[in-house]
Every structure is written in C-alpha cells, then in structure tokens.
Design an enzyme around this catalytic site. Structure first.
Site, PDB file in Angstrom:
ATOM      1  CG  ASP A  86      -0.205  -0.020   2.531  1.00  0.00           C
ATOM      2  OD1 ASP A  86       0.916  -0.565   2.585  1.00  0.00           O
ATOM      3  OD2 ASP A  86      -0.747   0.503   3.524  1.00  0.00           O
ATOM      4  CD  GLU A  91      -1.196   0.875   6.855  1.00  0.00           C
ATOM      5  OE1 GLU A  91      -1.570  -0.020   6.074  1.00  0.00           O
ATOM      6  OE2 GLU A  91      -1.978   1.665   7.398  1.00  0.00           O
ATOM      7  CD1 TRP A 160      -8.812  -4.451   1.384  1.00  0.00           C
ATOM      8  CD2 TRP A 160     -10.681  -3.432   0.718  1.00  0.00           C
ATOM      9  NE1 TRP A 160      -8.561  -3.103   1.325  1.00  0.00           N
ATOM     10  CE2 TRP A 160      -9.692  -2.450   0.926  1.00  0.00           C
ATOM     11  CE3 TRP A 160     -11.938  -3.018   0.289  1.00  0.00           C
ATOM     12  CZ2 TRP A 160      -9.914  -1.088   0.712  1.00  0.00           C
ATOM     13  CZ3 TRP A 160     -12.168  -1.660   0.077  1.00  0.00           C
ATOM     14  CH2 TRP A 160     -11.173  -0.725   0.280  1.00  0.00           C
ATOM     15  CD  GLU A 375      -3.619   6.529   3.188  1.00  0.00           C
ATOM     16  OE1 GLU A 375      -4.265   5.620   3.738  1.00  0.00           O
ATOM     17  OE2 GLU A 375      -2.685   7.141   3.756  1.00  0.00           O
TER      18      GLU A 375
END
Length: 525
Positions: A86, A91, A160, A375
C-alpha cells in the site's frame, strides 16, 4: 513519524554504508552531523524493488496524460517488494483491495505473471476459519484484509476479499494462465459461498468496506464524502465476481456450481436494480445514487438495455452539472470512470475531468509537485489538521489503465485469453490527436499507434504471431477503409479477411490502416 537512519563513522578514511535489512520510500532526505557540504559522491538513492520487466509503454499528444502515466508507474514500482504494498514507508502491507484496484494497469506495463502467483499463495496462507454469517454450523476459509500475515486488520470485507478471485481472473485474461484458476478454485468457490451467506431477504449482500479515499474524505472527520454506500459498490463487485466464478466453474468441470453462480447473478441483477436504481430529481436521468455505483453498474453490465441511455446521461449530469466537471470517486469507481465514459461517447468529458487544474483532479495533484499519487484526495492548499496520510499509494494508479484500454484501444478477450485474440478500438477526445501503446503478451508485443487530422484517421498496428486482432469499425467507416494502401474490398479478397459483428478480424502481421473517422460509438462487451 520520521524515517531515520543513524550511522556512526569510524573516522578513518572513506567509509561506505547502506541499509541491508530495510528500505524506505521518500522524496527528500535530510542529512545531519556532516562537516562538509554534501555532493553527489556523498549520498546515493537506490531504487529497491522487484525486478519486474517493463515491457509496456504509452504516450500520446496530451503531455498531462504522459505525466500521469509516469506518476502512476512510479507509484507502483515503489511498492513492489515481494507483494503489492500500500505504501513503501509506513505500513508496507499487502492490502487486498489495493492490490486488485490497480492490477490491470500493472499488467499492461509489467511482466506480473509470477508476481501475482506468489501473492495468491500469500492470500491462501493468510486464510482463517470463519463461520458463515447465516449458519454457524458452516465454516469457511476467509482471507484477512492484508496478505501475507494475520495482522489485526480483521476478516476481509467483500470488496477487499474479491482480490482472491480477481487476481487469478486477470492472470487468466492477460496471460492465458489457467493453472492459477485450477490451483485456487476451491478457495475461490468457498469464499464466494461465504459472502453469499450475507445475502438478505431482498437479495443484497450485506458486506462491504467502501469506495476508499474519494475526494475530501476523512474516515473520522468527513465520512460523508464517501458518496457511495459501501454495500452498493461491494454488490457491484460481487455481481462481476459471480460471473467470473461461473466461468471458473465451467473450466473446472463443476456444472452444479456453474449453474448456481448463473442463478445468483441473475437474482443479484434484479435485486440491485430494484433497490438502487433511481431517477435523479428534476430530470429524466437515472443513476445508482453515486458516481461510483453508476460507473460500476455500467462497467459490469448491470444496467438493463432500456435504461443505459438514461443512466449514462445521469452519470454525465452528475459529473458536469453537480460536480462541475469533477470525479467524486474513490479507488473502486476511479478505476473505471474514464473508460466507462469513453465507452459511451463521453471522451471529451474525460479529458476535461483529468486535465482541469482545479481540485479534485490528477492535474491538480501533479501541479502541486507530487511525483507519486498520495493516499488521500484532499485539497492540499488548505491547511491540514493531520498529516494527510501517505504520499505514495498505488491504489490510485488503477485509473491509468484507461490510457491502454481506451486511448490505446487494446483489450484482451475472455474467449481467447492471453491476447490470443484482442479488440482494437481507440476511444478519445477531440483534444487528442495521437497515441502509441506497446502491450506485452505471451505471443510478443502488440504495437498500436494512431494519428488523426480532422477526420482522417490512420493507425499502424502490429499483431503478434499466432494471434488475431478484432478491429472495431462502423459500416460508414468501412466505406473509406484502406489497409496497407489497398481499398478494403481488394484487401479482403486478397487476404480472405473476415468481418462480423462490427469486428474486422486481422491475423498476425503489420498493418497500415486508414479511414474517415465517424462519431459512431460502439459499446464493446
């Protein structure tokens, strides 16, 4: 939180050091503790990423589109470290929703065959036993939101988790890889049944995460900026996935499940339109309550033929009149909005949306100096009350598949996967005068370059060995068609070229194609 490397010099002669167990995404670096002004010999930035072969390419007459293509690629390659991350600095996780959001654009550019095979195994090993929503006596194996690992991200929401189906589908569609379909069929089948356990009495699956990071959205401070109900976008995805699993069931000689998927898909089509299709007040237009839901319904074939015109006009109305020529989509709707609008004859609106310098748009972001997609889609000219999130998130690169599938006009065909057969149908604004794409396939590269001057359209197309191109052309355009300098009828007679269903079929070879372009728009299914 700052990313910090500390190195204590021994103090004897020239010393060289680089980190060996970590990497960090960054644009600027600050050096402290040195006694001389740094120069190019003192510090060197190294790109750390998987060695993915970049065989695809795109360029066109619109410089802003070329820059968007570059930004989109950098945002992806920065995040390829054994998994589709991501972000490369915070992360560094393989969020499933992010992975499938930009998968097709990555496949147009890079050799990703083995990469996604490996990531599918990560998804499989991250699965955990979960009770069916409507029957605690039944247990399913369900992935977590992130793979690999079982981080505290919870069980994958539908939009997802469908990466488990989409990644094998894309590998099959783009490479003709049926082994991945067979290897993971049982997991895909079981996961489909798990999500079906959330179907309510109206036929709607009550499970979804949402159209992540639309303009001005903040999960805590401005959740209403996500205009599409998460249940609606999730059910749109699920409708598409039911069709994919129906095909996979047939490939795996599972006629019972194939029929079940067909039935479930038909039921969801009816339920989706009954629950979500509405008329826009004070108009004769229709839509599904948001740009994202409407785009996804059009993309996945969820709109009844009799409603398509009203729904397309409803989408255009919201973009042009309500939003002033801007998108209001997060990662799911943004993937498809420009291609869908182009499919239905709204390519000029697409150009306006992408090139407007006013927030929100890709040009607005680039004009602020960003070299990767951040993002969050926020107005960076307004003072932030937080850190604005990651400045490098490839989930926002998905829209750039538009450059290949619409401007380049090249798309694979399910019935002859791996570009064994492919469609050729450039769709473009009158502001675009040329485009050139190269697309890697198992049979060699497809090359397509076109130019237009007034209505004089010319295209140079290279069809790889042992493949077929299906050129979409109208009856009116056919009248002026020349191939390799020969009028259509003469070329057809000499080469026994077939034409059917508005497709002109061309076998392997190099073609110089010319005709008078008309305004007729054909929707490719």
């Amino acid at each position: 939180m700052a990313q910090v490397f500390k190195y204590i010099c021994k103090g004897e002669g020239v010393e060289t050091w680089e980190p060996k167990f970590s990497y960090h995404g960054f644009r600027y670096a600050q050096l402290k503790g040195i006694t001389t002004k740094p120069d190019a010999t003192m510090i060197k930035a190294v790109l750390v990423a998987n060695d993915l072969q970049e065989n695809g390419s795109f360029t066109c007459s619109e410089p802003l589109f070329n820059k968007m293509h570059s930004v989109s690629k950098w945002t992806i390659i920065d995040n390829m470290h054994g998994l589709p991350e991501d972000c490369p600095h915070r992360e560094k996780n393989g969020w499933l929703g992010d992975a499938h959001a930009y998968c097709e654009y990555a496949l147009y550019n890079y050799d990703m065959l083995n990469f996604y095979k490996k990531f599918m195994e990560d998804i499989r090993t991250s699965m955990v036993p979960v009770k069916a929503h409507n029957n605690n006596q039944v247990t399913h194996q369900v992935p977590t939101m992130i793979a690999p690992g079982k981080r505290t991200s919870g069980i994958a929401k539908l939009d997802w988790g469908v990466a488990t189906m989409y990644l094998p589908w894309y590998n099959y569609l783009y490479y003709g890889d049926d082994l991945i379909v067979k290897d993971y069929y049982e997991e895909m089948k079981d996961l489909t049944n798990y999500y079906l356990s959330f179907k309510d009495e109206k036929g709607i699956v009550q499970n979804g995460m949402g159209d992540w990071c639309p303009p001005a959205w903040n999960r805590k401070k401005n959740p209403g900026a996500m205009e599409c109900d998460p249940i609606i976008s999730a059910n749109a995805y699920f409708y598409d996935v039911l069709g994919i699993i129906e095909k996979f069931a047939k490939m795996n000689n599972d006629p019972t499940f194939e029929q079940k998927m067909k039935n479930e898909r038909e039921q969801l089509f009816t339920a989706f339109n009954t629950e979500f299709l509405t008329t826009i007040p004070s108009t004769q237009f229709k839509w599904y309550g948001s740009q994202t839901a409407t785009v996804m319904a059009l993309q996945f074939g969820m709109v009844a033929e009799s409603d398509i015109s009203a729904v397309v006009n409803g989408l255009e109305y919201n973009v042009s009149v309500i939003k002033g020529g801007h998108h209001a989509t997060g990662i799911h709707g943004h993937r498809y909005i420009y291609s869908v609008l182009s499919n239905y004859g709204k390519a000029d609106l697409v150009h306006e949306m992408l090139t407007t310098p006013i927030f929100p748009s890709q040009t607005f972001i680039m004009n602020l100096g960003f070299t990767t997609w951040p993002e969050r889609q926020i107005d960076w000219n307004i003072k932030l009350t937080d850190n604005g999130g990651s400045l490098n998130h490839p989930m926002h690169s998905g829209f750039a598949a538009y450059f290949y599938e619409s401007l380049g006009g090249i798309k694979p065909i399910y019935t002859a996967p791996g570009f064994k057969e492919f469609t050729v149908h450039p769709k473009f604004s009158n502001k675009i005068t040329s485009s050139r794409v190269t697309i890697p396939t198992p049979y060699g590269n497809i090359h397509n370059s076109w130019n237009i001057e007034n209505s004089n359209f010319s295209m140079n197309l290279q069809v790889p060995f042992n493949t077929k191109a299906k050129l979409v052309i109208s009856t009116e355009e056919l009248k002026s068609l020349k191939i390799n300098g020969k009028k259509w009828r003469k070329f057809q007679k000499q080469n026994q070229t077939k034409i059917s269903d508005e497709y002109l079929v061309l076998g392997s070879g190099n073609y110089s194609i010319e005709y008078q372009k008309t305004e007729k728009i054909t929707k490719i299914k």
